[in-house]
Scaffold this motif. Structure first.
Motif, mmCIF file in Angstrom:
data_model
loop_
_atom_site.group_PDB
_atom_site.id
_atom_site.type_symbol
_atom_site.label_atom_id
_atom_site.label_comp_id
_atom_site.label_asym_id
_atom_site.label_seq_id
_atom_site.Cartn_x
_atom_site.Cartn_y
_atom_site.Cartn_z
ATOM 1 N N SER A 11 0.831 -1.207 0.000
ATOM 2 C CA SER A 11 0.000 0.000 0.000
ATOM 3 C C SER A 11 0.862 1.252 0.000
ATOM 4 O O SER A 11 2.065 1.212 0.292
ATOM 5 C CB SER A 11 -0.907 0.034 1.226
ATOM 6 O OG SER A 11 -0.183 0.414 2.381
ATOM 7 N N ALA A 13 0.902 5.267 1.703
ATOM 8 C CA ALA A 13 1.041 5.680 3.100
ATOM 9 C C ALA A 13 -0.117 5.208 3.968
ATOM 10 O O ALA A 13 0.054 4.946 5.159
ATOM 11 C CB ALA A 13 1.161 7.199 3.168
ATOM 12 N N PRO A 15 -2.800 2.304 4.768
ATOM 13 C CA PRO A 15 -3.108 0.901 4.456
ATOM 14 C C PRO A 15 -4.576 0.725 4.100
ATOM 15 O O PRO A 15 -5.412 1.580 4.382
ATOM 16 C CB PRO A 15 -2.763 0.166 5.761
ATOM 17 C CG PRO A 15 -2.924 1.200 6.829
ATOM 18 C CD PRO A 15 -2.519 2.499 6.199
ATOM 19 N N ASN A 20 -1.137 -3.967 3.136
ATOM 20 C CA ASN A 20 -0.377 -3.522 4.303
ATOM 21 C C ASN A 20 0.636 -2.457 3.875
ATOM 22 O O ASN A 20 0.987 -2.377 2.689
ATOM 23 C CB ASN A 20 0.377 -4.722 4.895
ATOM 24 C CG ASN A 20 0.452 -4.657 6.402
ATOM 25 O OD1 ASN A 20 -0.576 -4.663 7.078
ATOM 26 N ND2 ASN A 20 1.665 -4.610 6.933
ATOM 27 N N PRO A 21 1.144 -1.652 4.800
ATOM 28 C CA PRO A 21 2.220 -0.725 4.431
ATOM 29 C C PRO A 21 3.475 -1.456 3.960
ATOM 30 O O PRO A 21 3.641 -2.656 4.157
ATOM 31 C CB PRO A 21 2.481 0.041 5.737
ATOM 32 C CG PRO A 21 1.203 -0.043 6.489
ATOM 33 C CD PRO A 21 0.654 -1.406 6.167
ATOM 34 N N SER A 22 4.381 -0.713 3.407
ATOM 35 C CA SER A 22 5.501 -1.251 2.634
ATOM 36 C C SER A 22 6.406 -2.225 3.390
ATOM 37 O O SER A 22 6.879 -1.934 4.491
ATOM 38 C CB SER A 22 6.363 -0.108 2.107
ATOM 39 O OG SER A 22 5.664 0.654 1.153
ATOM 40 N N GLY A 38 6.949 -1.688 7.242
ATOM 41 C CA GLY A 38 5.773 -0.936 7.649
ATOM 42 C C GLY A 38 5.028 -1.631 8.779
ATOM 43 O O GLY A 38 5.293 -2.795 9.118
ATOM 44 N N GLU A 39 4.084 -0.924 9.344
ATOM 45 C CA GLU A 39 3.282 -1.445 10.459
ATOM 46 C C GLU A 39 2.676 -2.810 10.100
ATOM 47 O O GLU A 39 2.138 -3.003 9.015
ATOM 48 C CB GLU A 39 2.160 -0.455 10.765
ATOM 49 C CG GLU A 39 1.256 -0.865 11.914
ATOM 50 C CD GLU A 39 0.117 0.119 12.119
ATOM 51 O OE1 GLU A 39 -0.780 -0.161 12.919
ATOM 52 O OE2 GLU A 39 0.142 1.197 11.463
ATOM 53 N N ASP A 65 5.184 4.726 7.257
ATOM 54 C CA ASP A 65 4.669 3.552 6.554
ATOM 55 C C ASP A 65 5.776 2.623 6.075
ATOM 56 O O ASP A 65 5.500 1.562 5.513
ATOM 57 C CB ASP A 65 3.779 3.975 5.377
ATOM 58 C CG ASP A 65 4.487 4.865 4.371
ATOM 59 O OD1 ASP A 65 5.194 5.794 4.799
ATOM 60 O OD2 ASP A 65 4.326 4.647 3.156
ATOM 61 N N HIS A 66 7.034 2.995 6.322
ATOM 62 C CA HIS A 66 8.163 2.149 5.938
ATOM 63 C C HIS A 66 8.966 1.642 7.135
ATOM 64 O O HIS A 66 9.840 0.790 6.954
ATOM 65 C CB HIS A 66 9.089 2.902 4.987
ATOM 66 C CG HIS A 66 8.481 3.180 3.655
ATOM 67 N ND1 HIS A 66 8.789 2.482 2.506
ATOM 68 C CD2 HIS A 66 7.525 4.081 3.295
ATOM 69 C CE1 HIS A 66 8.079 2.944 1.495
ATOM 70 N NE2 HIS A 66 7.301 3.918 1.947
ATOM 71 N N HIS A 268 3.483 0.161 -3.706
ATOM 72 C CA HIS A 268 3.157 1.410 -3.009
ATOM 73 C C HIS A 268 1.931 2.068 -3.662
ATOM 74 O O HIS A 268 1.929 3.235 -4.040
ATOM 75 C CB HIS A 268 4.352 2.374 -3.018
ATOM 76 C CG HIS A 268 4.299 3.391 -1.907
ATOM 77 N ND1 HIS A 268 3.729 4.625 -2.058
ATOM 78 C CD2 HIS A 268 4.732 3.336 -0.633
ATOM 79 C CE1 HIS A 268 3.817 5.307 -0.924
ATOM 80 N NE2 HIS A 268 4.431 4.538 -0.035
#
Length: 306
Positions: A11, A13, A15, A20-22, A38-39, A65-66, A268
């Motif tokens: 995703s 920034a 989610p 999910n984030p990066s 990412g989270e 997000d990373h 992303h």
């Protein structure tokens, strides 16, 4: 020699339910690496079965997000009695932020955790037969991209030709393949180039993180077997991509074509597209002559020798 990439987060920034984030997990035979975290990365690792035997973590930049998955992942490693050191690579000038992030809840891991600041143009990991190199990217903060680059492999050994020249089956075959001339019983010397073909290229996997489509990225990606590139926006949001220092899918495709990339994976992806992401793949595929993939969480790409 296995080389595979598993997408743990694709995703932008923000989610979504599906993305999910990066985070990208890369495995080369027995070695495993994590690019961005990412989270929720640790849960994605469990969900998609990558295992937790990560040798090093490579961060492209210090946006939430990373990196926000790193503290929980480190804590889980600690709970699981990890005793191997962990190397974390992060752009120059951001090391203290990562150290503070990891210890934000007041706990220091029992295993050694070394944070290394890196700049573009460095070989940050040098191992037998391959290395991991940095290259310049263009985002709204200090950032770098990473490329896993294998050494050239030996050329193919022509056994039939060797036997024609009188080389006996056995140790002399290995010496010739290793580049050492051998002498036969009659005094004849057989040179390696008589029985060994040209060196064969290794594989290259390039991960950009967040970036504009700049020349430095194209240079790093030249001839890559797999390019994982920022494709936050569709082409009709090109102005927004410029404002936020991201790339459109079409820009990623054009860069991949100019760099002669074998396969392009778009990642992303902005949450604004929801499940309607077909336009992004179409934008990139219209520019790139090779294979174009729209990455999704859980996708694993095997990278074969050409």
């Amino acid at each position: 020699m296995t080389l595979s990439a598993t997408f743990l987060g694709t995703s932008g920034a923000v989610p979504t339910v599906e993305r999910n984030p990066s985070a990208l997990h890369l495995r080369r035979e027995g070695d495993a690496f994590l690019f961005d975290a990412g989270e929720g990365t640790q849960r994605q690792m469990m969900r998609y079965g990558t295992g937790f035997d990560v040798d090093a973590v490579f961060l492209t930049h210090v946006h939430g997000d990373h990196v926000l998955g790193l503290p929980g992942l480190v804590q889980t490693w600690d709970f699981n009695d990890r005793d191997r050191p962990l190397d974390v690579y992060t752009p120059r000038g951001t090391g203290d932020q990562i150290r503070d992030l990891v210890t934000a809840v007041g706990a220091t891991p029992s295993f050694r955790l070394d944070v290394h600041e890196v700049a573009a143009g460095e070989t940050v990991l040098d191992r037998e037969a391959y290395g991991i190199e940095t290259f310049r990217t263009e985002h709204r903060t200090r950032s770098v991209g990473y490329a896993l680059v294998e050494d050239d492999r030996k050329g193919r050994f022509d056994r039939e030709r060797a036997e024609e020249l009188g080389v006996p089956v056995g140790p002399k075959f290995s010496k010739l393949h290793a580049g050492t001339p051998v002498e036969l019983d009659d005094g004849t010397v057989v040179e390696p180039e008589q029985v060994v073909g040209d060196p064969r290229p290794g594989r290259t996997v390039v991960y950009t993180g967040d970036t504009r489509p700049i020349d430095a990225v194209a240079t790093a990606a030249a001839g890559a077997d797999l390019l994982v590139h920022d494709a936050t926006f569709a082409d009709d949001d090109a102005e927004r991509a410029r404002q936020t220092a991201h790339s459109t899918a079409g820009e990623a495709g054009r860069l991949a074509r100019e760099a002669g990339v074998e396969r392009l994976a778009l990642t992303h992806i902005s949450s604004r597209y929801g499940g309607n992401v077909g336009a992004l793949k179409a934008d990139a595929a219209a520019e790139h002559d090779g294979e174009t993939l729209l990455a999704h969480d859980g996708l694993t790409i095997d990278v074969p020798y050409r």
